[in-house]
Design an enzyme around this catalytic site. Structure first.
Site, PDB file in Angstrom:
ATOM      1  CB  SER A 215      -0.967  -0.080   1.415  1.00 57.07           C
ATOM      2  OG  SER A 215      -2.189   1.129   1.167  1.00 57.07           O
ATOM      3  CG  ASN A 216      -0.334   4.616  -0.364  1.00 55.55           C
ATOM      4  OD1 ASN A 216      -1.221   5.258  -0.644  1.00 55.55           O
ATOM      5  ND2 ASN A 216      -1.352   4.196  -2.297  1.00 55.55           N
ATOM      6  CG  HIS A 217       3.542   6.722   3.949  1.00 51.19           C
ATOM      7  ND1 HIS A 217       3.352   5.920   4.730  1.00 51.19           N
ATOM      8  CD2 HIS A 217       4.552   6.901   2.774  1.00 51.19           C
ATOM      9  CE1 HIS A 217       4.672   5.457   4.680  1.00 51.19           C
ATOM     10  NE2 HIS A 217       5.249   5.786   3.587  1.00 51.19           N
ATOM     11  CB  SER A 218      -3.099   7.548   1.124  1.00 47.83           C
ATOM     12  OG  SER A 218      -4.588   8.565   0.688  1.00 47.83           O
TER      13      SER A 218
END
Ligand code: PMT
Length: 412
Positions: A215-218
């Site tokens: 995933s990512n940091h959003s």
């Protein structure tokens, strides 16, 4: 998050009737005042058995009205001057007794007189609170049906523990919900009224196995701010999200995880929509296969190689939908960049056939992922560029919809 301006300088008459939920009215009153509203409190005699007018006077810094025959400084008739000045009449809690009076046009105390004198376009919002049997009684239900038919707005009641200790429907809606509903009502007929807006938020999660994902940091903060602002400006909003933040009241939530699931939610939601804002950080790649069982370590040193494949480009699919003659007439994207911000954003604007893109420098600590502020440059399909300073995500959302409306106007 930053202030929501819908309530700023709005005149709200807060009617307080006699029920134990009066203690929540003080919180409602405080929230309204903090949001910039001018609140005139009207208390019934029964309400004063629970809380004194001093509480509300201290919160509003204004006189509290209790007396039908009060002489005002300007010698106005108090119920008429309060009703005429109000942008909203909010009665919280609304007891069965007051509801019955309103449904029958009685005006035997100051509050019911204000309600009867409130001119038709001024909205009325009731937050009923009573014991379950009183709420479910056919008389109360018939009164509510009559009031709803007259266009009176209602928030709650919720189900839960009541003053008697019993469980069931009748609990007054929580203060945040009541204040949100007040904002929604006051936002109606604003510049996005009648428009259907779809917003995406959060980072997609691409499963590796049943317990791991890429995933990512959003955090979803940007997308949620966009959804709240669209709602406050009168739009009907669907928020497609991967995160579990508190649900913005009055916004339809669709929970998804992966890019594929987001695509499957976005396509039907945007078929009938006017505007799509893609604030989600959608993973461009996902593991080629998701292992059915948790992947086990092999030996002490052996690593793991994942083969990644491309995810569908959601905006490209929406653009195809548009070419086929349905879908939103205006599409907004974000470009999360760490270098060549404007150049990359311009190319995405064109490649993804967008009307507007928010170029987002995610390398700065105070902008982009997981913070309450953001710094974006808005690039429109008509060639205009607006570089915005650091501001709250709510303010960024306001600017995006200002630009959207300008483009809508230009497109006729
Ligand atoms: O959620 P927060 O913590 O508040 O952070 C906000 C944010 C940084 C995530 C947000 O402001 C932002 O920049 N969102 C877009 C992130 C992103 O995916 O950018 P991108 O440059 O990779 O994609 C460009 C656009 O295409 C985006 O609108 C994206 O939603 C969309 N996209 C991307 C990939 C894909 N497969 N399908 C898409 O539709």
């Amino acid at each position: 998050m930053a202030t929501i301006k819908v309530l700023e300088n709005k005149r709200i008459v807060l009617g307080v009737t006699g029920g134990i939920a009066v203690y929540k009215s003080a919180t409602i009153c405080s929230r309204l005042v903090q949001a910039g509203a001018v609140v005139d409190v009207v208390m019934t005699e029964a309400a004063q058995e629970f809380v004194t007018p001093l509480t509300f006077q201290a919160l509003t810094h204004r006189p509290v009205h209790t007396d039908m025959f009060e002489i005002t400084a300007r010698q106005n008739i108090v119920h008429i001057s309060l009703a005429d000045a109000a942008n909203l009449l909010l009665i919280a809690p609304a007891t069965a007794n007051t509801i019955a009076k309103l449904a029958n046009g009685l005006a035997d105390n100051l509050l019911t007189a204000v309600a009867l004198a409130t001119p038709a376009p001024t909205p009325i919002l009731l937050a009923p609170a009573m014991e379950t049997d009183m709420w479910l009684h056919p008389a109360t239900q018939a009164n509510m049906e009559k009031l709803r038919g007259w266009g009176v707005n209602v928030v709650g009641p919720a189900e839960g523990r009541l003053a008697s200790g019993a469980m069931g429907p009748g609990r007054m809606a929580e203060p945040d919900e009541v204040v949100s509903m007040a904002r929604i009502i006051l936002a109606r007929n604003r510049d996005l009224a009648g428009q259907r807006v779809v917003v995406t938020a959060g980072g997609t999660r691409e499963a590796i196995d049943p317990v791991r994902y890429v995933s990512n940091h959003s955090s979803g903060k940007m997308g949620y701010a966009i959804a709240e602002v669209a709602r406050d400006r009168g739009a009907q909003v669907i928020l497609i999200t991967t995160v579990n933040r508190p649900e913005p009241f009055g916004v339809e939530i669709v929970q998804v995880e992966s890019a594929q699931q987001m695509l499957e939610a976005v396509l039907p939601a945007t078929r009938e929509a006017d505007i799509l804002v893609m604030a989600a950080a959608v993973a461009d790649f996902r593991p080629k296969t998701m292992a059915e069982q948790k992947i086990k370590k092999k030996g002490d040193t052996q690593g793991l190689t994942l083969e990644m494949v491309r995810n569908p480009d959601i905006l490209a699919e929406v653009a195809n939908q548009k070419l086929a003659g349905y879908g939103p007439h205006l599409t907004v994207g974000f470009a999360a960049e760490t270098e060549d911000l404007i150049k990359n954003a311009k190319s995405k604007l064109k490649r993804k056939k967008l009307d507007l893109i928010a170029a987002n420098n995610v390398a700065a600590a105070d902008a982009g992922f997981a913070v309450d502020t953001n710094r974006v440059t808005l690039l429109a399909g008509d060639g205009s560029i607006e570089e915005l300073p650091l501001m709250s995500k709510i303010e960024v959302a306001e600017k995006i919809f200002d630009a959207v409306l300008r483009l809508e106007q230009a497109n006729g």
